[in-house]
Write a protein that holds these residues in place. Sequence first.
Motif, short mmCIF file in Angstrom:
data_model
loop_
_atom_site.label_atom_id
_atom_site.label_comp_id
_atom_site.label_asym_id
_atom_site.label_seq_id
_atom_site.Cartn_x
_atom_site.Cartn_y
_atom_site.Cartn_z
N ASN A 164 -72.76 -5.12 -42.69
CA ASN A 164 -72.31 -4.00 -43.52
C ASN A 164 -71.04 -3.39 -42.96
O ASN A 164 -70.69 -3.56 -41.80
CB ASN A 164 -73.42 -2.95 -43.68
CG ASN A 164 -73.80 -2.31 -42.36
OD1 ASN A 164 -72.95 -1.87 -41.61
ND2 ASN A 164 -75.11 -2.25 -42.09
N THR A 189 -64.69 -8.40 -54.81
CA THR A 189 -66.03 -8.10 -55.31
C THR A 189 -66.62 -9.19 -56.20
O THR A 189 -67.83 -9.35 -56.26
CB THR A 189 -66.04 -6.76 -56.08
OG1 THR A 189 -65.08 -6.82 -57.14
CG2 THR A 189 -65.68 -5.61 -55.15
N GLU A 195 -75.71 -6.42 -54.94
CA GLU A 195 -76.27 -5.67 -53.82
C GLU A 195 -75.27 -5.59 -52.67
O GLU A 195 -75.14 -4.54 -52.01
CB GLU A 195 -77.57 -6.30 -53.32
CG GLU A 195 -78.23 -5.55 -52.17
CD GLU A 195 -78.40 -4.05 -52.45
OE1 GLU A 195 -78.18 -3.26 -51.50
OE2 GLU A 195 -78.74 -3.68 -53.60
N PHE A 198 -72.66 -2.88 -53.67
CA PHE A 198 -73.14 -1.50 -53.60
C PHE A 198 -73.54 -1.10 -52.18
O PHE A 198 -73.45 0.07 -51.82
CB PHE A 198 -74.31 -1.30 -54.57
CG PHE A 198 -73.84 -1.08 -55.98
CD1 PHE A 198 -73.41 0.16 -56.41
CD2 PHE A 198 -73.79 -2.14 -56.87
CE1 PHE A 198 -72.96 0.36 -57.70
CE2 PHE A 198 -73.34 -1.95 -58.18
CZ PHE A 198 -72.92 -0.70 -58.58
N SER A 199 -73.95 -2.06 -51.37
CA SER A 199 -74.25 -1.77 -49.97
C SER A 199 -72.99 -1.30 -49.24
O SER A 199 -73.03 -0.37 -48.43
CB SER A 199 -74.81 -3.01 -49.29
OG SER A 199 -74.99 -2.78 -47.91
N THR A 200 -71.88 -1.94 -49.56
CA THR A 200 -70.60 -1.54 -48.96
C THR A 200 -70.19 -0.15 -49.43
O THR A 200 -69.76 0.70 -48.63
CB THR A 200 -69.50 -2.56 -49.32
OG1 THR A 200 -69.86 -3.84 -48.80
CG2 THR A 200 -68.15 -2.14 -48.76
N LEU A 201 -70.32 0.11 -50.72
CA LEU A 201 -69.91 1.40 -51.27
C LEU A 201 -70.78 2.55 -50.76
O LEU A 201 -70.32 3.69 -50.68
CB LEU A 201 -69.95 1.36 -52.80
CG LEU A 201 -68.97 0.39 -53.47
CD1 LEU A 201 -69.19 0.36 -54.97
CD2 LEU A 201 -67.54 0.79 -53.16
N ARG A 202 -72.03 2.23 -50.44
CA ARG A 202 -72.94 3.27 -49.94
C ARG A 202 -72.84 3.46 -48.44
O ARG A 202 -73.55 4.29 -47.87
CB ARG A 202 -74.39 2.89 -50.29
CG ARG A 202 -74.74 3.01 -51.77
CD ARG A 202 -76.24 2.92 -51.96
NE ARG A 202 -76.77 1.62 -51.55
CZ ARG A 202 -77.01 0.60 -52.37
NH1 ARG A 202 -76.76 0.74 -53.67
NH2 ARG A 202 -77.49 -0.53 -51.92
N SER A 203 -71.96 2.72 -47.79
CA SER A 203 -71.87 2.73 -46.33
C SER A 203 -71.67 4.14 -45.78
O SER A 203 -70.87 4.92 -46.28
CB SER A 203 -70.71 1.84 -45.88
OG SER A 203 -70.50 1.96 -44.49
N ASP A 204 -72.40 4.45 -44.71
CA ASP A 204 -72.27 5.75 -44.05
C ASP A 204 -70.91 5.94 -43.39
O ASP A 204 -70.53 7.05 -43.04
CB ASP A 204 -73.35 5.90 -42.96
CG ASP A 204 -74.75 6.00 -43.57
OD1 ASP A 204 -74.85 6.39 -44.74
OD2 ASP A 204 -75.72 5.68 -42.86
N LYS A 208 -67.12 11.07 -47.44
CA LYS A 208 -67.41 11.51 -48.80
C LYS A 208 -66.14 11.88 -49.56
O LYS A 208 -66.08 11.83 -50.78
CB LYS A 208 -68.37 12.72 -48.77
CG LYS A 208 -69.70 12.43 -48.10
CD LYS A 208 -70.41 11.23 -48.72
CE LYS A 208 -71.75 10.97 -48.02
NZ LYS A 208 -72.40 9.75 -48.54
#
Length: 215
Positions: A164, A189, A195, A198-204, A208
């Motif tokens: 990730n 992309t 998945e 979206f896993s990349t986009l949701r990365s901590d 923000k």
Amino acid sequence: MKEDKASLSAIMTACIRAHHSMYDTPKIFDDFLACDLIPQEALLSIKQHFSKDKQFNDPEHTVTPSDQTITLASFTKSTSVLSRARYTEDVLEEAVRQGVKQYVILGAGLDTFAFRRPEMMDCLEVFEVDHPATQNLKLHRLAELGCEHPAHLHFIPVDFTKENLATALTRSPYYDPSVKSFFSWLGVTMYLTREEVFSTLRSDSVPKSSDFCIS
């Protein structure tokens, strides 16, 4: 792409940008350094790729160097690669005026931003994130050309199908997840699963307040 092979699409993208810079007027996006980064052996591989096109599969048709040149030139007429690059850097300039301090290029390929835009490197930390094989090709070519890396340019290898973004970025001591950042993710992309995207986009690791350009 193959595990140990540099991305052919990354090389093709560089070819499009180089051809446009050298031969087209007016210019949508002038990547005047792209041609220098394309290894000759890689260019030959692209020509071989085009020679396998179905229009050449007719046994009565003999593939000639002229055929391959015409096919490559036709391919480079696509404006999507050029327009997305121009749009991204235009938006980045505005983002910098609004306080962005980090530019993260996901799937950087043979991108030349850090070498083309020295005036922006004074106010940005730039992170090129890409598959190890593709990044190694670029670093090898830069070494062959004797290019000195800008102080604020950082290379981070990652395989998006196995790792990730958060983990990858933490390997760089220069990346600060609390700083307002700009991410570009162009031409990648479509090769990933839903998945993985979206896993990349949701990365901590993505602040923000970040801006994203995705194609």
